[in-house]
Design a protein around this motif. Structure first.
Motif, PDB file in Angstrom:
ATOM      1  N   LEU A 248       0.784  -1.343   0.209  1.00  0.00           N
ATOM      2  CA  LEU A 248       0.089   0.090  -0.007  1.00  0.00           C
ATOM      3  C   LEU A 248       0.794   1.182   0.005  1.00  0.00           C
ATOM      4  O   LEU A 248       0.575   2.094  -0.770  1.00  0.00           O
TER       5      LEU A 248
ATOM      6  N   THR B  43       3.895   1.537  -1.190  1.00  0.00           N
ATOM      7  CA  THR B  43       4.488   1.617  -2.680  1.00  0.00           C
ATOM      8  C   THR B  43       3.654   2.353  -3.529  1.00  0.00           C
ATOM      9  O   THR B  43       3.928   3.183  -4.255  1.00  0.00           O
ATOM     10  N   TRP B  44       2.437   1.891  -3.417  1.00  0.00           N
ATOM     11  CA  TRP B  44       1.234   2.178  -4.034  1.00  0.00           C
ATOM     12  C   TRP B  44       0.989   3.711  -3.888  1.00  0.00           C
ATOM     13  O   TRP B  44       1.061   4.624  -4.857  1.00  0.00           O
TER      14      TRP B  44
ATOM     15  N   HIS C 102       1.317   7.057  -6.478  1.00  0.00           N
ATOM     16  CA  HIS C 102       0.120   7.645  -7.073  1.00  0.00           C
ATOM     17  C   HIS C 102      -0.420   8.727  -5.999  1.00  0.00           C
ATOM     18  O   HIS C 102      -1.518   9.459  -6.577  1.00  0.00           O
TER      19      HIS C 102
ATOM     20  N   ARG D 147       9.985   0.103   0.369  1.00  0.00           N
ATOM     21  CA  ARG D 147       9.992  -0.198  -1.072  1.00  0.00           C
ATOM     22  C   ARG D 147      11.247  -0.493  -1.548  1.00  0.00           C
ATOM     23  O   ARG D 147      11.491  -1.597  -2.258  1.00  0.00           O
TER      24      ARG D 147
END
Length: 169
Positions: free
Chosen positions: A96, A98-99, A103, A118
């Motif tokens: 989560l 890393t996402w 974004h 990460r």
């Protein structure tokens, strides 16, 4: 009181336990902040969790088997500990994070942990899980002489804070 899941789908079953944002934030603060008492969780919450919400989430996490609650005697604080199932949420949190890095915007000081996880990859996540097992379950880390991942996270956070202070000066 365990409620039957809406379906037999594994993703649904996980979302029913972990899908509430406060649940993940409480687990984050226990994992990364070593906050194991109710007052510590309230006081240390970046998102300013309300006490009734925190009490509800802690109760749910205990019922779901992600935390244990060591009842305290009168005048003492109850201590919450991660179970193995709770510790195994860490790779989900790393994903989560890393996402979120890719974004979403955010403050650098709060992005440092996700960046380190990460960049450290699966080996760092596994080492962090070993450290959590030692802290919460009493299982010694396989490599007791290796630096603790929590120390690496702390050093990275402190460096980010210094950099932020220099930039604002």
């Amino acid at each position: 009181m365990e409620v039957a899941p809406r379906s037999g789908c594994a993703i649904n079953a996980a979302v029913e336990v972990l899908g509430d944002p406060w649940t993940m934030l409480v687990l984050r603060d226990i994992m990364f902040g070593n906050r194991r008492h109710f007052r510590e969780l309230v006081a240390g919450s970046e998102e300013r969790i309300a006490t009734n919400i925190l009490a509800s989430r802690l109760k749910r996490l205990v019922e779901a088997g992600l935390l244990t609650r060591d009842d305290a005697r009168r005048g003492q604080r109850a201590t919450y500990s991660l179970t193995e199932a709770g510790i195994q949420v860490l790779p989900i949190m790393a994903a989560l994070g890393t996402w979120g890095l890719a974004h979403r915007d955010g403050e650098q000081r709060l992005r440092v942990r996700a960046e380190l996880l990460r960049d450290g990859g699966p080996a760092l996540v596994e080492a962090m899980m070993d450290e959590l097992r030692e802290l919460h379950l009493g299982i010694p880390r396989p490599d007791a002489d290796a630096p603790k991942p929590s120390e690496l996270l702390s050093v990275a956070y402190e460096a980010a804070m210094r950099d932020a202070a220099r930039e604002s000066a």
